[in-house]
Design a protein around this motif. Structure first.
Motif, PDB file in Angstrom:
ATOM      1  N   ARG A  16       0.993  -1.195   0.007  1.00  0.00           N
ATOM      2  CA  ARG A  16       0.050   0.477   0.044  1.00  0.00           C
ATOM      3  C   ARG A  16       0.822   1.773   0.158  1.00  0.00           C
ATOM      4  NH1 ARG A  16      -4.097  -0.303   4.383  1.00  0.00           N
ATOM      5  NH2 ARG A  16      -4.417   1.555   3.845  1.00  0.00           N
ATOM      6  N   PRO A  17       0.715   1.833  -1.089  1.00  0.00           N
ATOM      7  CA  PRO A  17       1.640   3.100  -1.368  1.00  0.00           C
ATOM      8  C   PRO A  17       1.456   4.229   0.207  1.00  0.00           C
ATOM      9  CG  PRO A  17       0.487   2.560  -3.271  1.00  0.00           C
ATOM     10  CD  PRO A  17       0.236   1.797  -2.775  1.00  0.00           C
ATOM     11  N   PHE A  18       2.833   4.515   0.828  1.00  0.00           N
ATOM     12  CA  PHE A  18       2.063   5.511   1.709  1.00  0.00           C
ATOM     13  C   PHE A  18       2.002   7.555   0.855  1.00  0.00           C
ATOM     14  CE2 PHE A  18       4.164   9.891   3.142  1.00  0.00           C
ATOM     15  CZ  PHE A  18       3.256   9.675   4.144  1.00  0.00           C
ATOM     16  N   VAL A  19       0.917   7.638   1.533  1.00  0.00           N
ATOM     17  CA  VAL A  19       0.000   9.213   0.984  1.00  0.00           C
ATOM     18  C   VAL A  19       0.748  10.836   1.701  1.00  0.00           C
ATOM     19  CG1 VAL A  19      -1.718   9.994   0.373  1.00  0.00           C
ATOM     20  CG2 VAL A  19      -1.747   8.036   0.064  1.00  0.00           C
ATOM     21  N   SER A  20       0.244  10.153   2.772  1.00  0.00           N
ATOM     22  CA  SER A  20       0.765  11.745   3.964  1.00  0.00           C
ATOM     23  C   SER A  20       0.529  10.911   5.428  1.00  0.00           C
ATOM     24  CB  SER A  20      -0.168  12.331   3.452  1.00  0.00           C
ATOM     25  OG  SER A  20      -1.392  12.312   4.245  1.00  0.00           O
ATOM     26  N   VAL A  21       1.129  11.739   5.794  1.00  0.00           N
ATOM     27  CA  VAL A  21       0.991  12.385   7.716  1.00  0.00           C
ATOM     28  C   VAL A  21       0.100  13.116   8.463  1.00  0.00           C
ATOM     29  CG1 VAL A  21       3.504  13.170   8.069  1.00  0.00           C
ATOM     30  CG2 VAL A  21       2.774  10.862   9.610  1.00  0.00           C
ATOM     31  N   ASP A  22      -0.453  13.081   9.438  1.00  0.00           N
ATOM     32  CA  ASP A  22      -1.019  14.337   9.451  1.00  0.00           C
ATOM     33  C   ASP A  22      -0.482  14.408  10.840  1.00  0.00           C
ATOM     34  OD1 ASP A  22      -1.706  12.831  11.793  1.00  0.00           O
ATOM     35  OD2 ASP A  22      -4.559  12.099  10.913  1.00  0.00           O
ATOM     36  N   HIS A  23      -1.087  16.018  11.406  1.00  0.00           N
ATOM     37  CA  HIS A  23      -0.098  16.710  12.339  1.00  0.00           C
ATOM     38  C   HIS A  23      -0.244  15.733  13.652  1.00  0.00           C
ATOM     39  CE1 HIS A  23      -4.516  17.244  13.755  1.00  0.00           C
ATOM     40  NE2 HIS A  23      -4.253  17.431  14.419  1.00  0.00           N
ATOM     41  N   ARG A  24      -1.267  14.676  13.820  1.00  0.00           N
ATOM     42  CA  ARG A  24      -0.612  13.456  14.871  1.00  0.00           C
ATOM     43  C   ARG A  24       0.209  13.054  15.180  1.00  0.00           C
ATOM     44  NH1 ARG A  24      -6.991  13.450  15.351  1.00  0.00           N
ATOM     45  NH2 ARG A  24      -6.512  12.506  13.859  1.00  0.00           N
ATOM     46  N   GLY A  25       0.719  12.480  13.731  1.00  0.00           N
ATOM     47  CA  GLY A  25       1.831  11.389  12.508  1.00  0.00           C
ATOM     48  C   GLY A  25       1.166   9.852  12.549  1.00  0.00           C
ATOM     49  N   VAL A  26      -0.077  10.348  12.397  1.00  0.00           N
ATOM     50  CA  VAL A  26      -0.920   9.274  12.050  1.00  0.00           C
ATOM     51  C   VAL A  26      -0.886   9.209  10.281  1.00  0.00           C
ATOM     52  CG1 VAL A  26      -3.595   8.433  11.444  1.00  0.00           C
ATOM     53  CG2 VAL A  26      -2.681   9.542  13.127  1.00  0.00           C
ATOM     54  N   LYS A  27      -0.226   8.124   9.616  1.00  0.00           N
ATOM     55  CA  LYS A  27       0.454   7.647   8.504  1.00  0.00           C
ATOM     56  C   LYS A  27      -1.426   7.494   7.712  1.00  0.00           C
ATOM     57  CE  LYS A  27       4.991   6.425   9.481  1.00  0.00           C
ATOM     58  NZ  LYS A  27       5.712   5.624   9.038  1.00  0.00           N
ATOM     59  N   THR A  28      -1.983   7.866   6.636  1.00  0.00           N
ATOM     60  CA  THR A  28      -2.279   7.521   5.583  1.00  0.00           C
ATOM     61  C   THR A  28      -1.585   6.808   4.230  1.00  0.00           C
ATOM     62  OG1 THR A  28      -3.945   9.071   6.194  1.00  0.00           O
ATOM     63  CG2 THR A  28      -4.330   8.162   4.057  1.00  0.00           C
ATOM     64  N   TYR A  29      -2.238   5.639   3.769  1.00  0.00           N
ATOM     65  CA  TYR A  29      -1.539   4.823   2.863  1.00  0.00           C
ATOM     66  C   TYR A  29      -2.839   4.814   1.590  1.00  0.00           C
ATOM     67  CZ  TYR A  29       1.767   3.441   6.972  1.00  0.00           C
ATOM     68  OH  TYR A  29       2.667   3.424   7.355  1.00  0.00           O
ATOM     69  N   GLY A  30      -2.485   4.059   0.277  1.00  0.00           N
ATOM     70  CA  GLY A  30      -3.660   3.962  -0.712  1.00  0.00           C
ATOM     71  C   GLY A  30      -3.530   2.385  -0.593  1.00  0.00           C
ATOM     72  N   GLU A  31      -4.536   2.920  -1.863  1.00  0.00           N
ATOM     73  CA  GLU A  31      -4.910   1.194  -1.768  1.00  0.00           C
ATOM     74  C   GLU A  31      -4.483  -0.220  -1.475  1.00  0.00           C
ATOM     75  OE1 GLU A  31      -8.418   0.179  -2.066  1.00  0.00           O
ATOM     76  OE2 GLU A  31      -8.887   2.551  -1.106  1.00  0.00           O
ATOM     77  N   PRO A  32      -4.535  -0.888  -1.673  1.00  0.00           N
ATOM     78  CA  PRO A  32      -3.368  -2.342  -1.644  1.00  0.00           C
ATOM     79  C   PRO A  32      -3.140  -2.798  -3.217  1.00  0.00           C
ATOM     80  CG  PRO A  32      -5.318  -3.002  -0.499  1.00  0.00           C
ATOM     81  CD  PRO A  32      -5.839  -1.606  -0.528  1.00  0.00           C
ATOM     82  N   VAL A  33      -2.220  -2.926  -3.924  1.00  0.00           N
ATOM     83  CA  VAL A  33      -1.604  -2.988  -4.712  1.00  0.00           C
ATOM     84  C   VAL A  33      -0.998  -3.882  -4.915  1.00  0.00           C
ATOM     85  CG1 VAL A  33       0.132  -2.249  -6.470  1.00  0.00           C
ATOM     86  CG2 VAL A  33      -1.226  -0.652  -5.231  1.00  0.00           C
ATOM     87  N   PRO A  34      -1.339  -5.614  -5.668  1.00  0.00           N
ATOM     88  CA  PRO A  34      -0.520  -6.762  -6.093  1.00  0.00           C
ATOM     89  C   PRO A  34       0.509  -6.778  -7.408  1.00  0.00           C
ATOM     90  CG  PRO A  34      -2.635  -6.694  -7.254  1.00  0.00           C
ATOM     91  CD  PRO A  34      -2.471  -5.418  -6.484  1.00  0.00           C
ATOM     92  N   ALA A  35       1.348  -7.192  -5.960  1.00  0.00           N
ATOM     93  CA  ALA A  35       3.099  -7.161  -7.398  1.00  0.00           C
ATOM     94  C   ALA A  35       4.397  -8.516  -7.726  1.00  0.00           C
ATOM     95  CB  ALA A  35       3.850  -5.862  -7.516  1.00  0.00           C
ATOM     96  N   LEU A  36       4.109  -9.094  -8.636  1.00  0.00           N
ATOM     97  CA  LEU A  36       5.268  -9.773  -9.083  1.00  0.00           C
ATOM     98  C   LEU A  36       6.059  -9.326  -8.312  1.00  0.00           C
ATOM     99  CD1 LEU A  36       4.342 -11.232 -12.649  1.00  0.00           C
ATOM    100  CD2 LEU A  36       3.524 -11.889 -10.400  1.00  0.00           C
ATOM    101  N   CYS A  37       6.774 -11.098  -7.928  1.00  0.00           N
ATOM    102  CA  CYS A  37       8.395 -10.599  -6.544  1.00  0.00           C
ATOM    103  C   CYS A  37       9.390 -11.592  -6.879  1.00  0.00           C
ATOM    104  CB  CYS A  37       8.394 -10.438  -5.270  1.00  0.00           C
ATOM    105  SG  CYS A  37       7.428 -11.328  -4.062  1.00  0.00           S
ATOM    106  N   ARG A  38      10.267 -11.648  -7.125  1.00  0.00           N
ATOM    107  CA  ARG A  38      11.178 -13.314  -6.237  1.00  0.00           C
ATOM    108  C   ARG A  38      11.251 -12.961  -4.738  1.00  0.00           C
ATOM    109  NH1 ARG A  38      17.185 -14.403  -7.646  1.00  0.00           N
ATOM    110  NH2 ARG A  38      17.594 -12.739  -7.011  1.00  0.00           N
ATOM    111  N   TYR A  39      10.928 -13.558  -3.797  1.00  0.00           N
ATOM    112  CA  TYR A  39      11.211 -14.165  -2.250  1.00  0.00           C
ATOM    113  C   TYR A  39      12.460 -14.248  -2.154  1.00  0.00           C
ATOM    114  CZ  TYR A  39      10.263 -13.533   2.393  1.00  0.00           C
ATOM    115  OH  TYR A  39      10.458 -14.314   3.849  1.00  0.00           O
ATOM    116  N   GLN A  40      13.240 -14.212  -1.975  1.00  0.00           N
ATOM    117  CA  GLN A  40      14.825 -14.161  -1.025  1.00  0.00           C
ATOM    118  C   GLN A  40      14.932 -14.276   0.456  1.00  0.00           C
ATOM    119  OE1 GLN A  40      17.915 -13.690  -3.637  1.00  0.00           O
ATOM    120  NE2 GLN A  40      19.063 -14.049  -1.958  1.00  0.00           N
ATOM    121  N   PRO A  41      14.530 -15.932   1.019  1.00  0.00           N
ATOM    122  CA  PRO A  41      15.011 -15.539   3.031  1.00  0.00           C
ATOM    123  C   PRO A  41      16.440 -14.380   2.579  1.00  0.00           C
ATOM    124  CG  PRO A  41      13.504 -17.722   2.039  1.00  0.00           C
ATOM    125  CD  PRO A  41      14.020 -16.148   0.653  1.00  0.00           C
TER     126      PRO A  41
END
Length: 113
Positions: A16-41
């Motif tokens: 979920r992409p970061f959108v903003s943070v308000d005056h109290r420090g609460v972060k707002t995020y955008g809509e969930p975005v699925p994506a392909l990846c390679r996961y490497q422990p």
């Protein structure tokens, strides 16, 4: 021209992409975005985005433009429907942009978790 590592992207993750943070420090995020990846422990000592030494647990290789402020649900977990629910998510420790050889074109991103 496709990414050099695109053929290895056989897993998926959600962010979920970061959108903003308000005056109290609460972060707002955008809509969930699925994506392909390679996961490497990985268990490695790295420097996070703030310069602190931390131990990473995994690296996601992806073409999605994830930043160190976004919320990431690693492979095998999905973002919940409730926008306030961040269960299972993490902010990346660091994100590195990798470029194609001999050019300034972005090839992929390495998302350290």
């Amino acid at each position: 021209m496709p990414s050099m590592v695109r053929a290895t992207f056989v897993q998926s993750f959600t962010y979920r992409p970061f959108v903003s943070v308000d005056h109290r420090g609460v972060k707002t995020y955008g809509e969930p975005v699925p994506a392909l990846c390679r996961y490497q422990p990985s268990t490695r000592l790295i420097r996070d985005a703030r310069g602190q030494e931390v131990v990473e647990e995994a690296v996601l290789f992806t073409e999605a433009a994830v930043t160190d402020k976004d919320l990431v649900w690693p492979t095998g977990t999905a973002a919940p429907e409730d926008p306030e629910d961040t269960t299972g998510s993490r902010e990346p420790l660091a994100v590195h942009t990798r470029y194609r050889l001999f050019s300034q074109v972005v090839d992929h991103y390495e998302v350290h978790l």
